[in-house]
Design a protein around this motif. Sequence first.
Motif, PDB file in Angstrom:
ATOM      1  N   ASP A  22       7.882   1.381 -18.639  1.00  0.00           N
ATOM      2  CA  ASP A  22       8.345   2.244 -18.508  1.00  0.00           C
ATOM      3  C   ASP A  22       7.815   2.615 -16.762  1.00  0.00           C
ATOM      4  O   ASP A  22       8.572   2.905 -16.578  1.00  0.00           O
ATOM      5  N   THR A  23       6.365   2.413 -16.411  1.00  0.00           N
ATOM      6  CA  THR A  23       6.273   2.581 -15.265  1.00  0.00           C
ATOM      7  C   THR A  23       6.885   1.649 -13.431  1.00  0.00           C
ATOM      8  O   THR A  23       7.643   2.844 -12.615  1.00  0.00           O
ATOM      9  N   LYS A  24       6.976   0.804 -14.332  1.00  0.00           N
ATOM     10  CA  LYS A  24       8.353   0.229 -13.157  1.00  0.00           C
ATOM     11  C   LYS A  24       9.363   1.027 -13.219  1.00  0.00           C
ATOM     12  O   LYS A  24       9.579   0.625 -11.765  1.00  0.00           O
ATOM     13  N   SER A  25      10.119   0.713 -14.128  1.00  0.00           N
ATOM     14  CA  SER A  25      11.223   1.941 -14.022  1.00  0.00           C
ATOM     15  C   SER A  25      11.242   2.938 -13.253  1.00  0.00           C
ATOM     16  O   SER A  25      11.937   2.260 -11.940  1.00  0.00           O
ATOM     17  N   LYS A  26      10.248   3.398 -13.214  1.00  0.00           N
ATOM     18  CA  LYS A  26       9.454   5.048 -12.928  1.00  0.00           C
ATOM     19  C   LYS A  26       9.499   4.595 -11.402  1.00  0.00           C
ATOM     20  O   LYS A  26      10.703   5.441 -10.381  1.00  0.00           O
ATOM     21  N   GLU A  27       9.103   3.148 -11.169  1.00  0.00           N
ATOM     22  CA  GLU A  27       8.883   3.210  -9.797  1.00  0.00           C
ATOM     23  C   GLU A  27      10.354   2.852  -8.751  1.00  0.00           C
ATOM     24  O   GLU A  27      10.390   3.179  -7.422  1.00  0.00           O
ATOM     25  N   ASP A  28      10.715   1.888  -9.958  1.00  0.00           N
ATOM     26  CA  ASP A  28      11.935   1.265  -9.068  1.00  0.00           C
ATOM     27  C   ASP A  28      12.840   2.746  -8.693  1.00  0.00           C
ATOM     28  O   ASP A  28      13.891   2.370  -7.761  1.00  0.00           O
ATOM     29  N   GLU A  29      12.799   3.225  -9.623  1.00  0.00           N
ATOM     30  CA  GLU A  29      13.526   4.363  -9.221  1.00  0.00           C
ATOM     31  C   GLU A  29      13.953   4.942  -8.373  1.00  0.00           C
ATOM     32  O   GLU A  29      14.734   6.037  -7.273  1.00  0.00           O
ATOM     33  N   SER A  30      12.688   5.633  -8.114  1.00  0.00           N
ATOM     34  CA  SER A  30      11.737   6.753  -7.079  1.00  0.00           C
ATOM     35  C   SER A  30      12.076   5.696  -5.373  1.00  0.00           C
ATOM     36  O   SER A  30      11.990   6.663  -4.790  1.00  0.00           O
ATOM     37  N   ALA A  31      11.126   4.757  -5.446  1.00  0.00           N
ATOM     38  CA  ALA A  31      11.597   4.397  -4.252  1.00  0.00           C
ATOM     39  C   ALA A  31      12.882   3.866  -3.539  1.00  0.00           C
ATOM     40  O   ALA A  31      13.367   3.640  -4.083  1.00  0.00           O
ATOM     41  N   PRO A  32      12.974   4.362  -2.530  1.00  0.00           N
ATOM     42  CA  PRO A  32      13.876   4.199  -1.677  1.00  0.00           C
ATOM     43  C   PRO A  32      14.026   2.835  -1.135  1.00  0.00           C
ATOM     44  O   PRO A  32      13.245   2.311  -0.891  1.00  0.00           O
TER      45      PRO A  32
ATOM     46  N   ILE B 175      -0.104  13.133  -7.374  1.00  0.00           N
ATOM     47  CA  ILE B 175      -1.536  12.987  -6.680  1.00  0.00           C
ATOM     48  C   ILE B 175      -2.386  12.496  -5.002  1.00  0.00           C
ATOM     49  O   ILE B 175      -0.845  11.364  -4.944  1.00  0.00           O
ATOM     50  N   ILE B 176      -2.899  13.370  -4.727  1.00  0.00           N
ATOM     51  CA  ILE B 176      -3.251  13.103  -2.986  1.00  0.00           C
ATOM     52  C   ILE B 176      -4.159  12.074  -3.700  1.00  0.00           C
ATOM     53  O   ILE B 176      -5.679  12.462  -3.688  1.00  0.00           O
ATOM     54  N   HIS B 177      -4.067  11.081  -2.961  1.00  0.00           N
ATOM     55  CA  HIS B 177      -5.095   9.645  -2.819  1.00  0.00           C
ATOM     56  C   HIS B 177      -6.442  10.167  -1.871  1.00  0.00           C
ATOM     57  O   HIS B 177      -8.039  10.769  -2.385  1.00  0.00           O
ATOM     58  N   ARG B 178      -5.980  10.917  -0.593  1.00  0.00           N
ATOM     59  CA  ARG B 178      -7.077  11.732   0.377  1.00  0.00           C
ATOM     60  C   ARG B 178      -8.590  10.296   0.840  1.00  0.00           C
ATOM     61  O   ARG B 178      -9.403  11.380   1.678  1.00  0.00           O
ATOM     62  N   ASP B 179      -8.639  10.196   0.628  1.00  0.00           N
ATOM     63  CA  ASP B 179      -9.080   8.498   1.512  1.00  0.00           C
ATOM     64  C   ASP B 179      -8.924   6.891   1.622  1.00  0.00           C
ATOM     65  O   ASP B 179      -9.239   6.210   1.095  1.00  0.00           O
ATOM     66  N   VAL B 180      -7.621   7.269   2.041  1.00  0.00           N
ATOM     67  CA  VAL B 180      -7.006   5.838   2.351  1.00  0.00           C
ATOM     68  C   VAL B 180      -7.341   5.657   3.762  1.00  0.00           C
ATOM     69  O   VAL B 180      -7.616   6.433   5.024  1.00  0.00           O
TER      70      VAL B 180
ATOM     71  N   ALA C  55       0.663  -1.438   0.098  1.00  0.00           N
ATOM     72  CA  ALA C  55      -0.157  -0.006  -0.432  1.00  0.00           C
ATOM     73  C   ALA C  55       0.815   1.420   0.344  1.00  0.00           C
ATOM     74  O   ALA C  55       0.559   2.338  -0.892  1.00  0.00           O
ATOM     75  N   ALA C  56       1.724   1.244   0.906  1.00  0.00           N
ATOM     76  CA  ALA C  56       3.018   2.336   1.200  1.00  0.00           C
ATOM     77  C   ALA C  56       3.435   2.500  -0.598  1.00  0.00           C
ATOM     78  O   ALA C  56       3.953   3.787  -0.847  1.00  0.00           O
ATOM     79  N   ARG C  57       4.267   1.681  -1.355  1.00  0.00           N
ATOM     80  CA  ARG C  57       4.823   1.663  -2.110  1.00  0.00           C
ATOM     81  C   ARG C  57       3.094   2.452  -3.495  1.00  0.00           C
ATOM     82  O   ARG C  57       3.758   3.015  -4.157  1.00  0.00           O
ATOM     83  N   GLY C  58       2.071   1.776  -3.230  1.00  0.00           N
ATOM     84  CA  GLY C  58       1.500   2.267  -4.400  1.00  0.00           C
ATOM     85  C   GLY C  58       0.835   3.626  -4.015  1.00  0.00           C
ATOM     86  O   GLY C  58       0.780   5.022  -4.914  1.00  0.00           O
ATOM     87  N   LEU C  59       0.535   4.436  -2.668  1.00  0.00           N
ATOM     88  CA  LEU C  59       1.296   5.549  -2.162  1.00  0.00           C
ATOM     89  C   LEU C  59       1.984   6.658  -2.756  1.00  0.00           C
ATOM     90  O   LEU C  59       1.360   7.872  -3.332  1.00  0.00           O
ATOM     91  N   HIS C  60       3.333   5.928  -2.286  1.00  0.00           N
ATOM     92  CA  HIS C  60       4.280   6.797  -2.897  1.00  0.00           C
ATOM     93  C   HIS C  60       4.892   7.046  -4.314  1.00  0.00           C
ATOM     94  O   HIS C  60       4.672   8.492  -4.595  1.00  0.00           O
ATOM     95  N   TYR C  61       3.625   6.214  -5.267  1.00  0.00           N
ATOM     96  CA  TYR C  61       3.783   5.931  -6.899  1.00  0.00           C
ATOM     97  C   TYR C  61       2.806   7.544  -6.915  1.00  0.00           C
ATOM     98  O   TYR C  61       2.682   8.419  -7.627  1.00  0.00           O
ATOM     99  N   LEU C  62       1.895   7.533  -6.229  1.00  0.00           N
ATOM    100  CA  LEU C  62       1.048   8.280  -6.014  1.00  0.00           C
ATOM    101  C   LEU C  62       1.778   9.740  -6.315  1.00  0.00           C
ATOM    102  O   LEU C  62       1.437  10.436  -6.918  1.00  0.00           O
ATOM    103  N   HIS C  63       2.103   9.569  -5.040  1.00  0.00           N
ATOM    104  CA  HIS C  63       2.291  11.100  -4.854  1.00  0.00           C
ATOM    105  C   HIS C  63       4.069  11.280  -5.642  1.00  0.00           C
ATOM    106  O   HIS C  63       4.389  12.742  -5.220  1.00  0.00           O
ATOM    107  N   THR C  64       4.867  10.596  -6.548  1.00  0.00           N
ATOM    108  CA  THR C  64       5.846  11.141  -6.908  1.00  0.00           C
ATOM    109  C   THR C  64       5.711  10.509  -8.451  1.00  0.00           C
ATOM    110  O   THR C  64       6.652  11.596  -9.039  1.00  0.00           O
ATOM    111  N   GLY C  65       5.062  10.071  -9.169  1.00  0.00           N
ATOM    112  CA  GLY C  65       4.681   9.405 -10.206  1.00  0.00           C
ATOM    113  C   GLY C  65       4.642  10.231 -11.815  1.00  0.00           C
ATOM    114  O   GLY C  65       4.583  10.029 -12.433  1.00  0.00           O
TER     115      GLY C  65
END
Length: 871
Positions: free
Chosen positions: A836-846, A636-641, A621-631
């Motif tokens: 492309d999305t996966k690469s972006k996630e792998d680069e941005s995720a700590p 994008i702010i989910h607003r209903d976690v 879930a944190a990965r999904g939200l991290h992608y929303l915030h930085t992708g």
Amino acid sequence: MRVQDMGVFGLLVLVMIFLFVRTGDAQINTFLVNCGSNSSVNVNGRKWIGDSSPGNNITLSSPGIEASTAVFNGDPVYEPLYKTARIFTETLNYTFQGAPGDYFLRLHFYPFAFQSYNANQSYFSVAANGLKLVSEFNIPREIIEKNNYWQGSWGNSTFSSLVKEYIFTVESNGILIDFIPNKGSFGFVNAIEVIPVADKLFVDAVKKVGGNGANSSISLSKRGIETMYRLNVGGSTIKPDQDSEFWRLWELDSGYMINPDAGSEINNKSNIIYASPNETSIAPLLVYETARTMSNTEVMEKRFNMSWKLEVDPDFDYLVRLHFCELIYNISSQRNFRIYINNKTAADNFDIFTRAGGMNKAYHEDYFDVISPQTSTLWIQLGPGTSTSVTDALLSGLEVFKLSRDGNLAPVQRYGNLEEKKSKRSLILWVAIGAGIAFIAILAAVVALVFWFCRKPSIKQIDGKKTSPGWRPLFHLNSAANAKGSPRYQNHSGFTASRSGRRFTLAEIKAATKNFDESLVIGAGGFGKVYKGEIEDCTLVAIKRANPQSQQGLTEFETEIDMLSKLRHRHLVAMIGFCDEQNEMILVYEFISNGTLRSHLFGSDLPSLTWKQRLEVCIGAARGLHYLHTGSERGIIHRDVKTTNILLDENFVAKMADFGLSKTGPSLEHTHVSTAVKGSFGYLDPEYFRRQQLTEKSDVYSFGVVLFEVVCSRAVINPSLPKDQINLAEWAMKWQRQKSLETIIDPRLRGKCSPESLIRYGEIAEKCLADEGKSRPTMGEVLWHLEYVLQIQGAWLQTNAEEISITASHPLVPPQDNEPEGQDTTNLDHQESDSDTKSKEDESAPKPTNEPDHIAGGAVEFSQMVNLQGR
């Protein structure tokens, strides 16, 4: 007896007889008035007399209107009192016969609907013996402001009634209370208390803040007083029936503290007495049995202060009363501290033991300060003095009183002039009418233009052939149908050209759901029901159909389509398509077989998740939200976690769902998005609620609540529990601050999770719930630390494999015992559909390392809101 003595005695008797005759009916009486009624009711063991009952020693200048209601949703204790009211459309006077002296006056207001009287349109003033108490007063607005302040502070209460309390001096043999409605408006009152004060509660000589400890005369005997705050510091609420002399309410102090961690609660109920006979009426001993001290040095800097922030009316004088009782030390000079009021020194080297004359002695101090017209905040701070290295202070109670100026206690024009408002509303109405007419004219012109354009004959070449003239569609469908033959949106008014997703016909939806068969319903939410369906290629889907009565509508429908058409990620639910025929709003998603995270925590018969599985779900879930915030550029702010919006697939991979409330993040030149408050009860960010300023840290706050829900396996709000346990996050934070989170975790996890992993997990959740967004970590930091917690748990499982019985594997999940511990299994066998999305996630995720640093931000107790617009 000598003749002279007999003469003196006789003279005294005559004087007493004269005084008795002179005072007559001017007795010192208590009046408890049930307004709008001719009958009596009992509340808290006290008898309230109807204001129209015969022989009640109350005089009404006019009858007004007696109103009553059968509907009541307030404090049940006051139900018999608040279900009646007296409405007045002209000046109404209550006259009470009483002797000169000081009195408490409490006015009770509970707005309810009665005939054509709308409390929202009620404006009135109140005066007592010429002292103006309120002006242009609107009860619903006062209640809303109070709810907003309390929910923005600590959120445990929702108020439906209001009590105003005053203290004033009566110099004649009567008390006159005037209720004066604004012109063209009306007023109402539900109950009135008039309680005589036999002992002197205040003295005229009071220490002025910043006056080097010198007393100043403020002539309190000639000034009216309004109670603004009365707080029991470090203890629970003291109800009126527990303060039997004056029936005062002492509220909790924690919601007004900037950082409750700056002080710990202590109590001692043995042998507390008043420091002097003059103290007995000041406060009940219950106030002095509890306190806050600064002895909790583990969570503060050495020079930190305990701080309370209180909203007040500007341009008034204020009396601050502080209550003390030394509960620990039995000699002097063990606790010396400084008192600040509005950042000015009120007292230095304050030693309670010395001033009170010993341990367990109830004592108070009064301070006087002036609030400028530009200030609406009163700060109270206690901290270490300059002459001692002891980081300690103590406070048992806090009261704030507003003092009248020139016979006036009413704040200046709280809502503006009513007539001026009506004039403005009239002007706005005419402007709106004019704008409406202009809009209709423009719309008619546009329609005529579109009609002409669509009817205009045109010759086109399609496949080498000329077409005949005809209607030109207002939106175009891609001529190349998708794999199943259904067209995709190419463009549509109100939709972006870049949107993708299959557009289903209503017939296809009905076929997939067997005409919305109730047996296929797999869930329901604020938007509507969710059905399990099957489209033509035997693919299972989840079909969410809008409920016409739902508070959500077209905006949320379009938002969800817009967001999900742009997003592709393994930890976000994929949208397949939508249907908008015949006023239907239907969304079609991939079917997530294992339902919501909440259903695997409590409230169902599903087997429990292991601690390792729970950590993996939180990481997903944190990965999904991290992608929303930085992708994307603005995020994008989910607003209903919340746990019902985290779904689990057949391999228990977490996927974030429900983007109907999502918002694009702020642009680079802004720090937040200003928007109306929306979200779910129990998860809402208090800073967002107070300021209506949405940031990514609002999602972080909600995720912190989810973390506690995951480890405790209970609802975030459960009204059936004891008061201190109703709100999960507050309850869990209390134990977390005591470093005892393991006390309240899901019993099924005990003995099956690493103590170190639980400690680190609790620290992450605590940081997420910091009251200020700037003190919370980012979702990337949360993800990084959760991955480290998973590594700790994995190492612990390997080390203790022979000593513990691992029953954590879910029956529906393949055995995980042989997996490399510490590895995030949510990544296994799930390839990203968009490389492309996966690469972006792998680069941005700590990525985790051997040992994390501490998460940024202090450990601040959060304040949970009541969401008035909750989904």
